[in-house]
Design an enzyme around this catalytic site. Structure first.
Site, mmCIF file in Angstrom:
data_model
loop_
_atom_site.group_PDB
_atom_site.id
_atom_site.type_symbol
_atom_site.label_atom_id
_atom_site.label_comp_id
_atom_site.label_asym_id
_atom_site.label_seq_id
_atom_site.Cartn_x
_atom_site.Cartn_y
_atom_site.Cartn_z
ATOM 1 N N ASP A 96 37.900 39.114 20.324
ATOM 2 C CA ASP A 96 39.079 38.863 19.706
ATOM 3 C C ASP A 96 39.627 37.613 19.429
ATOM 4 O O ASP A 96 39.082 36.465 20.005
ATOM 5 C CB ASP A 96 40.124 39.116 20.941
ATOM 6 C CG ASP A 96 40.189 40.476 21.405
ATOM 7 O OD1 ASP A 96 40.558 41.602 20.699
ATOM 8 O OD2 ASP A 96 39.798 40.736 22.699
ATOM 9 N N THR A 149 28.654 47.564 15.266
ATOM 10 C CA THR A 149 30.099 47.833 16.175
ATOM 11 C C THR A 149 31.157 48.358 15.294
ATOM 12 O O THR A 149 31.305 48.071 14.159
ATOM 13 C CB THR A 149 30.538 46.821 16.899
ATOM 14 O OG1 THR A 149 30.949 45.721 16.214
ATOM 15 C CG2 THR A 149 29.406 46.099 17.742
ATOM 16 N N GLU A 204 33.424 45.364 13.843
ATOM 17 C CA GLU A 204 32.278 44.852 12.801
ATOM 18 C C GLU A 204 32.661 45.330 11.458
ATOM 19 O O GLU A 204 32.789 44.760 10.415
ATOM 20 C CB GLU A 204 30.885 44.853 13.515
ATOM 21 C CG GLU A 204 29.720 44.243 12.101
ATOM 22 C CD GLU A 204 28.322 44.474 12.507
ATOM 23 O OE1 GLU A 204 28.152 44.948 13.774
ATOM 24 O OE2 GLU A 204 27.397 43.941 11.939
HETATM 25 C C1 LIG Z 1 37.811 42.662 18.709
HETATM 26 S S1 LIG Z 1 37.218 43.684 20.036
HETATM 27 C C2 LIG Z 1 35.399 44.090 19.665
HETATM 28 C C3 LIG Z 1 34.964 45.086 20.363
HETATM 29 C C4 LIG Z 1 33.305 45.543 20.301
HETATM 30 N N1 LIG Z 1 32.581 44.417 20.881
HETATM 31 C C5 LIG Z 1 33.131 45.603 18.636
HETATM 32 O O1 LIG Z 1 32.627 44.751 18.104
HETATM 33 O O2 LIG Z 1 33.675 46.588 18.301
HETATM 34 C C6 LIG Z 1 37.103 42.712 21.482
HETATM 35 C C7 LIG Z 1 36.962 43.372 22.663
HETATM 36 O O3 LIG Z 1 36.784 42.565 23.756
HETATM 37 C C8 LIG Z 1 37.679 42.878 24.765
HETATM 38 N N2 LIG Z 1 37.764 41.651 25.759
HETATM 39 C C9 LIG Z 1 38.431 40.833 25.316
HETATM 40 N N3 LIG Z 1 38.476 39.901 26.610
HETATM 41 C C10 LIG Z 1 37.565 40.322 27.453
HETATM 42 C C11 LIG Z 1 37.464 40.000 28.919
HETATM 43 N N4 LIG Z 1 37.673 38.913 29.490
HETATM 44 N N5 LIG Z 1 36.280 40.713 29.457
HETATM 45 C C12 LIG Z 1 36.024 41.969 28.954
HETATM 46 N N6 LIG Z 1 36.345 42.489 27.662
HETATM 47 C C13 LIG Z 1 37.175 41.776 26.933
HETATM 48 C C14 LIG Z 1 38.936 43.402 24.413
HETATM 49 O O4 LIG Z 1 39.353 44.265 24.948
HETATM 50 C C15 LIG Z 1 38.351 44.147 23.109
HETATM 51 O O5 LIG Z 1 37.872 45.431 23.228
#
Ligand SMILES: C[S@@+](CC[C@H](N)C(=O)[O-])C[C@H]1O[C@@H](n2cnc3c(N)ncnc32)[C@H](O)[C@@H]1O
Length: 238
Positions: A144, A218, A221
């Protein structure tokens, strides 16, 4: 109204618990799950869930050649894709977003994957439960971005997380971070290269500009929401 919003922010239990880092994820629930995904959350997730508490991940898959960890796997395309390509490995994944979990479980079920285990929550809890030098590869793909200045303290890649990753990685292990936000890439470089035991392995611009040969794209992405082309940063554990 502003006061009420502020009070709600201050009472977010994830931010109030003592010694807990700030919440790095957004919502944990999106639109209603499709019936198949809701069913998998009830039936398959309990079978794949990593047990709470101190963990020896080798006991989850005694024959596994290596153990890899993906933090924030979103819809699980990369996690499930790597698990399908590497059936002799164990893939651990952490993700608190329920709709992401539902999607990942669908990929796991459709591909009949037996080498994935999930933590339905904050990856920092899972990292804390892992022994030193127990993981060969860690992936953080498109974390994020929290682009507004006042939110940047919520970014996942911070010194404490980097130290934990250095602790759980085995010597020679690697950390891959991808982002399409230029200043987050800078932050990752600053934070990770300041972490004892981790070094950036790039030798030329192509190493960070081009997706690594084994990368699986992903969902996030492909949305191209950032302010630059995807940047791939690969670090090694000394
Ligand atoms: C912007 S999304 C990207 C998801 C995936 N990696 C992709 O590229 O499609 C970021 C993801 O990280 C997860 N996330 C954020 N902080 C996290 C944490 N502390 N532990 C696990 N997941 C986390 C969020 O819930 C979200 O689904």
């Amino acid at each position: 109204m502003a006061g009420l919003k502020k009070a709600r922010r201050l009472t977010d239990p994830a931010d109030q618990a003592p010694h807990r880092p700030l919440r790095s994820f957004g919502r944990i629930r999106g639109r209603a799950l499709k019936p198949r995904q809701a069913d998998l959350i009830t039936t398959l997730l309990p079978r794949l869930a990593i047990p709470p508490g101190a963990l020896d991940p080798r006991q989850l898959a005694p024959g596994a050649r290596e153990i890899w960890l993906e933090i924030g796997f979103g819809g699980g395309e990369h996690l499930a894709g790597q698990a399908a390509r590497n059936p002799d490995l164990l893939l651990l994944g952490a993700e608190p977003f329920v709709n992401g979990l539902g999607s990942a479980l669908r990929h796991i079920a459709e591909n009949d994957l037996a080498n994935v285990r999930l933590h339905a929550g904050d990856a920092r809890e899972l990292l804390a439960a892992l022994p030193d030098a127990s993981i060969c590869r860690v992936f953080i793909l498109f974390p994020d971005p929290w682009p507004k200045a006042r939110h940047q303290k919520r970014r996942l890649v911070q010194p404490a997380l980097a130290r934990e990753i250095a602790r759980v990685l085995s010597p020679g292990g690697t950390l891959r971070i991808a982002t399409d936000w230029a200043d987050y890439a800078d932050q990752c470089l600053r934070v990770i290269t300041a972490t004892p035991g981790l070094v950036w392995t790039a030798e030329c611009a192509n190493d960070w500009r081009s997706p690594p040969a084994d990368h699986i794209s992903t969902r996030y992405e492909l949305k191209r929401l950032g302010d630059c082309a995807p940047i791939f940063l690969e670090f090694a554990r000394l």
